[in-house]
Design a protein around this motif. Structure first.
Motif, PDB file in Angstrom:
ATOM      1  N   LEU A   1       0.836  -1.193   0.000  1.00  0.00           N
ATOM      2  CA  LEU A   1       0.000   0.000   0.000  1.00  0.00           C
ATOM      3  C   LEU A   1       0.880   1.256   0.000  1.00  0.00           C
ATOM      4  O   LEU A   1       1.982   1.252   0.566  1.00  0.00           O
ATOM      5  CB  LEU A   1      -0.931   0.009   1.211  1.00  0.00           C
ATOM      6  CG  LEU A   1      -1.960  -1.126   1.289  1.00  0.00           C
ATOM      7  CD1 LEU A   1      -2.817  -0.993   2.544  1.00  0.00           C
ATOM      8  CD2 LEU A   1      -2.841  -1.146   0.051  1.00  0.00           C
ATOM      9  N   PRO A   2       0.396   2.357  -0.571  1.00  0.00           N
ATOM     10  CA  PRO A   2       1.209   3.574  -0.662  1.00  0.00           C
ATOM     11  C   PRO A   2       1.274   4.370   0.634  1.00  0.00           C
ATOM     12  O   PRO A   2       1.966   5.401   0.688  1.00  0.00           O
ATOM     13  CB  PRO A   2       0.508   4.381  -1.758  1.00  0.00           C
ATOM     14  CG  PRO A   2      -0.919   3.936  -1.698  1.00  0.00           C
ATOM     15  CD  PRO A   2      -0.870   2.489  -1.327  1.00  0.00           C
ATOM     16  N   VAL A   3       0.558   3.944   1.662  1.00  0.00           N
ATOM     17  CA  VAL A   3       0.583   4.641   2.955  1.00  0.00           C
ATOM     18  C   VAL A   3       0.874   3.625   4.057  1.00  0.00           C
ATOM     19  O   VAL A   3       0.590   2.436   3.900  1.00  0.00           O
ATOM     20  CB  VAL A   3      -0.757   5.358   3.237  1.00  0.00           C
ATOM     21  CG1 VAL A   3      -1.028   6.429   2.183  1.00  0.00           C
ATOM     22  CG2 VAL A   3      -1.907   4.362   3.310  1.00  0.00           C
ATOM     23  N   PRO A   4       1.427   4.069   5.195  1.00  0.00           N
ATOM     24  CA  PRO A   4       1.692   3.131   6.290  1.00  0.00           C
ATOM     25  C   PRO A   4       0.405   2.651   6.949  1.00  0.00           C
ATOM     26  O   PRO A   4      -0.607   3.358   6.968  1.00  0.00           O
ATOM     27  CB  PRO A   4       2.548   3.962   7.263  1.00  0.00           C
ATOM     28  CG  PRO A   4       2.263   5.377   6.932  1.00  0.00           C
ATOM     29  CD  PRO A   4       1.943   5.420   5.472  1.00  0.00           C
ATOM     30  N   VAL A   5       0.462   1.439   7.480  1.00  0.00           N
ATOM     31  CA  VAL A   5      -0.682   0.825   8.161  1.00  0.00           C
ATOM     32  C   VAL A   5      -0.203   0.334   9.527  1.00  0.00           C
ATOM     33  O   VAL A   5       0.864  -0.271   9.643  1.00  0.00           O
ATOM     34  CB  VAL A   5      -1.254  -0.359   7.359  1.00  0.00           C
ATOM     35  CG1 VAL A   5      -2.409  -1.013   8.118  1.00  0.00           C
ATOM     36  CG2 VAL A   5      -1.710   0.099   5.978  1.00  0.00           C
ATOM     37  N   VAL A   6      -1.016   0.595  10.573  1.00  0.00           N
ATOM     38  CA  VAL A   6      -0.736   0.092  11.915  1.00  0.00           C
ATOM     39  C   VAL A   6      -1.958  -0.681  12.390  1.00  0.00           C
ATOM     40  O   VAL A   6      -3.096  -0.229  12.230  1.00  0.00           O
ATOM     41  CB  VAL A   6      -0.413   1.239  12.895  1.00  0.00           C
ATOM     42  CG1 VAL A   6      -0.319   0.706  14.329  1.00  0.00           C
ATOM     43  CG2 VAL A   6       0.895   1.926  12.509  1.00  0.00           C
ATOM     44  N   TYR A   7      -1.728  -1.855  12.976  1.00  0.00           N
ATOM     45  CA  TYR A   7      -2.807  -2.692  13.504  1.00  0.00           C
ATOM     46  C   TYR A   7      -2.890  -2.466  15.017  1.00  0.00           C
ATOM     47  O   TYR A   7      -1.865  -2.521  15.709  1.00  0.00           O
ATOM     48  CB  TYR A   7      -2.542  -4.163  13.187  1.00  0.00           C
ATOM     49  CG  TYR A   7      -2.552  -4.441  11.702  1.00  0.00           C
ATOM     50  CD1 TYR A   7      -3.680  -4.961  11.081  1.00  0.00           C
ATOM     51  CD2 TYR A   7      -1.436  -4.154  10.909  1.00  0.00           C
ATOM     52  CE1 TYR A   7      -3.704  -5.191   9.709  1.00  0.00           C
ATOM     53  CE2 TYR A   7      -1.454  -4.368   9.541  1.00  0.00           C
ATOM     54  CZ  TYR A   7      -2.584  -4.888   8.949  1.00  0.00           C
ATOM     55  OH  TYR A   7      -2.603  -5.099   7.584  1.00  0.00           O
ATOM     56  N   ALA A   8      -4.099  -2.186  15.507  1.00  0.00           N
ATOM     57  CA  ALA A   8      -4.290  -1.884  16.923  1.00  0.00           C
ATOM     58  C   ALA A   8      -5.280  -2.857  17.544  1.00  0.00           C
ATOM     59  O   ALA A   8      -6.382  -3.042  17.033  1.00  0.00           O
ATOM     60  CB  ALA A   8      -4.789  -0.448  17.089  1.00  0.00           C
TER      61      ALA A   8
END
Length: 350
Positions: free
Chosen positions: A142-149
């Motif tokens: 993906l072109p943006v960062p992803v964080v799983y919470a």
């Protein structure tokens, strides 16, 4: 004793200053057309609360949209709303907005929301939900960062921020041992659920470290008051001697509490009771109020948002990051002190 310490948030500052969160954010960041008296009131509130604006949010690279997407599978909001509130606390000081999308556990719906959020040029995405076991990544490349919470990604290179549920269970057992309880039972959720398995395993392991074991194998069932009452009936009917019950959720503990009282068992004098989740609806409704493990979901949301901000600024933190849980002690494990007997009256005149 029953409250957790926390840092002041932009929401607290806004409430004290009597303004909106957006106005407080603008005042602290020197933006917008605000009256000087408003700016001064907000700054005074921030100083009074020892509030420190998030440096990552203030220093975001130019050219961003200052928006973040959040995709959740938690349709009732029990877990995602506290995580959202924590994320807003961290992002609010940088005037960032969150688009909340309910994926409902449907991969097709999730992918639709991913495409929609990317079309809106969000700066990053937070993924959250009810379950705690690892899930498939929301996307690859993906072109943006992803964080799983709260939930974690099955890809170890993704950034996942999760509660240390095993550590929370160990703290519950430590507390029960510290108050002199050694005949402990464990009632929890379904055995196919990751949280139920993790909490049960940690409970068993912690007792084994002290040369002890549960009075009966863990009782797995549903995340409900009904199951708690049924499981308590199983324990009582088996003749098993127990002086404490550690439950895998507050809902289960509430059902256990009702069943024990109906059977004439006093809490905590006869049986100490501990829950998990620190859900105010359950803990305050229990009689007596329930000692419980708090996963600090708002803190988890703040941490996830801060890591997302860092990733947006070019400093990602891949891997699984477990945050500690806290035990909140209430009357269900605290035996009230008895008043000393009155001294016999002395001779007349004394």
């Amino acid at each position: 004793m029953g409250r957790l310490e926390r840092h002041a948030t932009i929401t607290d500052v806004a409430a004290l200053a009597g303004v909106s969160v957006g106005t407080a954010s603008k005042a602290l960041n020197g933006r917008g057309s605000l009256r000087e008296e408003t700016r001064r009131r907000v700054r005074d509130a921030a100083r009074q609360l020892n509030f420190e604006a998030n440096a990552g949010a203030r220093n975001l690279h130019s050219g961003r949209t200052y928006t973040v997407g959040m995709i959740t599978t938690d349709t009732i909001g029990r877990f995602s709303i506290p995580v959202l509130m924590g994320a807003e606390d961290a992002l609010g000081a940088g005037e960032m907005s969150i688009f909340l999308c309910d994926g409902r556990g449907d991969p097709i719906r999730e992918q639709y929301y991913v495409k929609t959020l990317l079309s809106r040029r969000v700066d990053g995405i937070i993924v959250t939900g009810r379950r705690t076991e690892a899930r498939a990544p929301i996307g690859v490349g993906l072109p943006v960062p992803v964080v799983y919470a709260f939930i974690s990604s099955a890809d170890p290179d993704d950034c996942s921020v999760v509660p240390d549920e095993a550590g929370g269970a160990r703290k519950a057992i430590d507390h029960l041992l510290a108050i002199g309880r050694g005949r402990i039972a464990h009632i929890t959720g379904p055995d196919h659920h990751n949280s139920a398995r993790v909490r049960a395993a940690a409970t068993t392991e912690r007792l084994a470290e002290e040369g002890l074991s549960l009075v009966a194998p863990p009782l797995f069932g549903g995340w409900s008051e009904a199951w708690g009452g049924q499981a308590a009936g199983i324990l009582l009917g088996s003749g098993t001697e127990f002086d404490a019950v550690f439950c895998g959720s507050d809902q289960i503990a509430r059902g256990v509490s009702d069943a024990l009282r109906a059977a004439g068992r006093r809490i905590p004098e006869d049986v100490a009771l501990v829950g998990f989740d620190n859900w105010d609806v359950m803990i305050e409704g229990a009689k007596p109020p329930l000692t419980s493990v708090d996963m600090n979901l708002q803190g988890l949301g703040r941490s996830a948002a801060e890591r997302l901000l860092a990733a947006i600024n070019g400093s990602p933190s891949p891997g699984r990051h477990a945050l500690p849980c806290h035990l909140v002690v209430r009357e269900s494990t605290t035996v009230p002190l008895r008043s000393p007997p009155a001294s016999p009256p002395g001779p007349a005149g004394q």
